[in-house]
Design a protein around this motif. Structure first.
Motif, PDB file in Angstrom:
ATOM      1  N   PRO A 122      21.564  48.927  12.025  1.00 49.05           N
ATOM      2  CA  PRO A 122      22.697  49.849  11.895  1.00 49.05           C
ATOM      3  C   PRO A 122      23.334  50.248  13.222  1.00 49.05           C
ATOM      4  O   PRO A 122      24.431  50.792  13.216  1.00 49.05           O
ATOM      5  CB  PRO A 122      22.071  51.069  11.218  1.00 49.05           C
ATOM      6  CG  PRO A 122      20.645  51.055  11.640  1.00 49.05           C
ATOM      7  CD  PRO A 122      20.277  49.605  11.805  1.00 49.05           C
ATOM      8  N   LEU A 158      25.737  48.705   6.287  1.00 47.91           N
ATOM      9  CA  LEU A 158      24.472  49.441   6.153  1.00 47.91           C
ATOM     10  C   LEU A 158      23.690  48.925   4.946  1.00 47.91           C
ATOM     11  O   LEU A 158      22.477  48.767   5.006  1.00 47.91           O
ATOM     12  CB  LEU A 158      24.737  50.941   5.993  1.00 47.91           C
ATOM     13  CG  LEU A 158      25.264  51.689   7.211  1.00 47.91           C
ATOM     14  CD1 LEU A 158      25.552  53.139   6.862  1.00 47.91           C
ATOM     15  CD2 LEU A 158      24.282  51.617   8.366  1.00 47.91           C
ATOM     16  N   PRO A 203      19.086  53.198   6.084  1.00 50.66           N
ATOM     17  CA  PRO A 203      20.542  53.094   5.906  1.00 50.66           C
ATOM     18  C   PRO A 203      21.133  54.286   5.142  1.00 50.66           C
ATOM     19  O   PRO A 203      22.266  54.695   5.413  1.00 50.66           O
ATOM     20  CB  PRO A 203      20.697  51.800   5.095  1.00 50.66           C
ATOM     21  CG  PRO A 203      19.503  50.998   5.462  1.00 50.66           C
ATOM     22  CD  PRO A 203      18.383  51.977   5.652  1.00 50.66           C
TER      23      PRO A 203
END
Lengths: 200, 233
Positions: free
Chosen positions: B127, B121, B86
């Protein structure tokens, strides 16, 4: 400024040093010329020699005048520990503050895609070769706790995992002698989430 | 001009002179701005550790000319904890904003999308879907809005079970599924999913390819650097 081109050039050259503006450059130049010519000559020879002879260690990329630096060449140090840092000043900081007896690898920067520095630009293939050739027993990641340092750390973790090398990271938390009240939120959050159990 | 307590995120910082920083910030009301933070790297800086990407900040600055001078910064909430993949995605989003947004061109809607993206995220969700939607909104904000639900020219609605070639700056054009001569083909259902904002896992691959193609087209010969983070060394 004056009709003395060499003096002007001398003063101007000193300004390449960090934190030296026109005023301090002038003071330094005049000090050497008026009060300490021997010191000035000594500085000039050492400076020239250093610029010519100091290069990078072939193993860890730290600054050295030899082919391999004193730390890499030292047989007494633990070759199974490899600490990854961003810059030579980090090596000095760790050497002064800790009794660390392992070896280093100096990245000479960090991954910073927005500055155009990706894994290739940082030369991480040299580290990959080393991890493949002489895998250490533990890789200690000591990049700075900035966004770029974190990204670098994660990239390194992935590299180490590929070679099944155990990884550790230096702890982040409240500075010693500091106060919680004046510590920023993120540091406190980090310190809290990575708290340690105390053996009773 | 003075700006007070503007919600903003820092996209990028670089060292400036002895102890200062130049910030590229994305503010909600003023768009992308470049600010000098004097003394920010010094050991006694008031903003020590705070001027980092992904932290929700309130920034105050004064501006004359292109570059502003930071006068105050407050962190309003704990930053989303972005680690590992992330974090790379966040850096990628920052690079997109840096490359696509002009300075002082406000995009409050996109700012809110960016804030939501960081939350998603950090929340550990896959994602792909949030990133694709963010890319879509970013292109729209930059003036390259995508036509997704009908074909340009004919205006024929996109059919879920047909295949399309997406022509940049035009739109989807229907193709026979088998006739792939190196063209990037996208299913109608993936295009409609991107349009509606509900992206199923089966569309991830196609849409990633589509967006990568379009972004590369608009960025020209200077590709994104943060994508190299995702490749194995």
């Amino acid at each position: 400024m004056s009709q003395e081109p060499l003096l002007d050039q001398f003063i101007e050259s000193l300004r390449c040093l960090p934190g030296v503006g026109p005023k301090s450059a002038q003071r330094m130049a005049l000090h050497l010329l008026e009060r300490d010519r021997n010191g000035g000559r000594h500085l000039a020879t050492v400076l020239e020699a250093a610029m010519e002879r100091i290069g990078r260690c072939s193993r860890c990329r730290n600054l050295t005048e030899q082919e391999t630096c004193a730390i890499c060449a030292n047989d007494q140090r633990d070759r199974s520990l490899l600490c990854i840092v961003e810059s030579p000043s980090d090596v000095i900081a760790i050497e002064h503050a800790t009794g660390y007896q392992g070896q280093y690898f100096v990245l000479m920067g960090r991954l910073s895609p927005l500055d155009g520095i990706g894994p290739a630009e940082l030369g991480l293939d040299a580290l990959a070769d080393r991890l493949a050739g002489q895998p250490p027993g533990e890789m200690i990641i000591a990049t700075n706790p900035t966004v770029e340092g974190e990204a670098t750390a994660f990239y390194l973790q992935r590299m180490a995992r590929k070679h099944d090398i155990p990884i550790s990271r230096i702890a982040h938390g409240v500075p010693l002698g500091g106060e919680l009240e004046f510590t920023d939120q993120s540091t406190i959050a980090h310190a809290f989430s990575s708290r340690q159990r105390v053996e009773s | 001009m003075r700006f007070d307590l503007e919600p903003a995120y820092i996209l990028h910082t670089r060292s400036y002179r002895e102890s200062s920083l130049i910030l590229e910030a994305f503010s909600r009301e003023q768009g992308r701005v470049a600010l000098v933070a004097r003394g920010a790297r010094g050991s006694r800086s008031r903003w020590k550790n705070m001027l980092q990407p992904f932290r929700p900040l309130l920034l105050s600055w004064s501006q004359r000319g292109e570059m502003g001078t930071l006068t105050a910064a407050d962190q309003v909430a704990a930053p989303p904890s972005l680690m590992a993949e992330p974090l790379f995605c966040g850096i990628y989003a920052n690079e997109l904003l840096m490359r696509f947004l002009q300075r002082s061109d406000p995009h409050p809607g996109l700012f809110d999308r960016y804030r939501d993206l960081l939350g998603e995220l950090a929340g550990g969700r896959a994602p792909q879907a949030p990133l694709r939607l963010f890319e879509k909104h970013l292109l729209e904000a930059a003036g390259f809005g995508l036509l997704l639900d009908r074909e340009p020219g004919s205006g024929e609605p996109v059919e879920a079970d047909a295949w399309y070639q997406y022509v940049p700056e035009s739109g989807p054009q229907k193709r026979a599924a088998s006739g792939s001569d190196g063209d990037l083909l996208v299913s109608g259902s993936a295009l409609l999913a991107l349009q509606s904002g509900v992206i199923a896992p089966r569309h991830h691959r196609e849409l990633k390819g589509l967006m990568r193609h379009l972004i590369a087209h608009y960025l020209g010969d200077r590709p994104l650097k943060s994508q190299s983070l995702f490749y194995e060394s």
